[in-house]
Design a protein around this motif. Sequence first.
Motif, PDB file in Angstrom:
ATOM      1  N   MET A  52      -7.673  -0.128  -3.608  1.00 13.18           N
ATOM      2  CA  MET A  52      -6.701  -0.199  -2.845  1.00 13.18           C
ATOM      3  C   MET A  52      -7.570  -0.231  -1.442  1.00 13.18           C
ATOM      4  SD  MET A  52      -3.723  -0.233  -3.903  1.00 13.18           S
ATOM      5  CE  MET A  52      -2.950  -0.158  -2.382  1.00 13.18           C
ATOM      6  N   SER A  53      -8.479   0.266  -1.388  1.00 16.11           N
ATOM      7  CA  SER A  53      -9.370   0.524   0.079  1.00 16.11           C
ATOM      8  C   SER A  53      -9.814  -0.794   0.223  1.00 16.11           C
ATOM      9  CB  SER A  53     -10.555   1.459  -0.093  1.00 16.11           C
ATOM     10  OG  SER A  53     -10.217   2.802  -0.362  1.00 16.11           O
ATOM     11  N   PRO A  99       0.877  -1.272  -0.003  1.00 15.78           N
ATOM     12  CA  PRO A  99       0.038   0.256  -0.151  1.00 15.78           C
ATOM     13  C   PRO A  99       0.821   1.202  -0.109  1.00 15.78           C
ATOM     14  CG  PRO A  99      -0.833  -1.571   1.616  1.00 15.78           C
ATOM     15  CD  PRO A  99       0.464  -2.223   1.159  1.00 15.78           C
ATOM     16  N   TYR A 133      -9.040   3.210  -9.026  1.00 15.53           N
ATOM     17  CA  TYR A 133      -7.641   2.553  -8.479  1.00 15.53           C
ATOM     18  C   TYR A 133      -7.774   2.718  -6.662  1.00 15.53           C
ATOM     19  CZ  TYR A 133      -2.723   2.210  -7.683  1.00 15.53           C
ATOM     20  OH  TYR A 133      -1.384   1.954  -7.272  1.00 15.53           O
ATOM     21  N   LEU A 151       2.101   1.715  -3.625  1.00 12.69           N
ATOM     22  CA  LEU A 151       1.079   1.755  -4.588  1.00 12.69           C
ATOM     23  C   LEU A 151       0.065   3.326  -4.261  1.00 12.69           C
ATOM     24  CD1 LEU A 151      -0.393  -1.663  -4.804  1.00 12.69           C
ATOM     25  CD2 LEU A 151       1.104  -0.566  -6.543  1.00 12.69           C
ATOM     26  N   LEU A 152       0.379   3.578  -3.095  1.00 13.10           N
ATOM     27  CA  LEU A 152      -0.583   4.726  -2.864  1.00 13.10           C
ATOM     28  C   LEU A 152       0.378   6.122  -2.877  1.00 13.10           C
ATOM     29  CD1 LEU A 152      -2.936   3.771   0.025  1.00 13.10           C
ATOM     30  CD2 LEU A 152      -3.629   4.482  -2.052  1.00 13.10           C
TER      31      LEU A 152
END
Length: 379
Positions: free
Chosen positions: A309-310, A290, A305, A293-294
């Motif tokens: 991710m959430s 995470p 997106y 990717l964030l």
Amino acid sequence: MKINKLFIGGIVIGLISFGVSLACDPARAWHGYLMNYYFFVMIGLGGAFFSATQYLTNAGWSSTVRRIPESLTSWFLPALILFIPIVLAGKSIFLWMNAGPMGSDPVLQGKIPYLNVPFFILRALGFFAMWYFLGNRLVRNSLKQDTEGGTALTGKNVKLSAIFIPFFALLFSAFSFDLIMSLDPHWFSTMFGVNCFANLFLVTIAVTIVIVIHMKKNGYFGDTVNENHIQNLGLLLFAFVIFYAYIAFCQYMLIWYANLPEETSYYLHRWDNGWSVYALFIICFKFIAPFLLLLPREAKRNMNYLLGMSYFIIFANWVDMFWMVMPAHSTKVITPFLEFGIFLGFAGAFGLSVRKFLTTHPVQPQKDPRVQEALHLHQ
């Protein structure tokens, strides 16, 4: 409605999973019930905490999305009812509820004034009473402002938030000690309450993002919620991924450095006999992935997106909860098929509760004086 059928289907799967688990291994069934119960209580409390922080910091950007975390507090009353089975099945969950270990173990004997069933129940009732009174009062004032307008109710909620947050910190820590840390009654950690809080706010932000984006896609918010609001929620998600990792590492480092048997047992039980798979999963997929990717700005502005991710972070948080609870039941590693089925049951009930709130009340504050600030948010 299609969404209601989905939630009801989740409840049915949860009941079947719990029934099968209860028939095969009652202790495992109740540990699975406990971990999922605590997981959704965190989300309900996180909704109240998020709202309180926005009032206390005079944040205007969140005005158009604040009703979503407010809706999460609708879980308080169902959570109180669902706490009853934990009390009734307590001997299958908590070692300290059994008279034998408490009477023969000198360490546990010293904890009897705190770890006893009457005081356990009394504490829980006190926790829920305080959360319900303060948290629901915040939400009621917000809903009341939809018709009355003005700034008076905002001022009241600022003062109420200043009271709620210290009580929340103390009571949630004690609640976490009672339901999770006491599963290993010999073990203790002064970092445990903060670690649980990091989990709480991380999963709450992720759930809020999921609901906001799905409602945005279904046309509920129009232009009042845009990529700037989504980015702010994404920034909070990113920040608490880092905060969680920091707190989790601090707890581990302090225990590793001290190397005391009564403290290291917690991590040894969660590493040996195959449990290391879950520990490595959490390190890789609750922090490293995470975080990377964030990290880009666009990752927090792209709704599809950030939605993915959430969901991923919610799942990683649930695996972390599984890893915290289930080794107290079994020294051998468990594959969480039945526990995930129970999760779907709780998710269905939670979803129905939140949906009822959002269909009963406006999905956005109507006369909050800070709405104009939210409408003109730019990043």
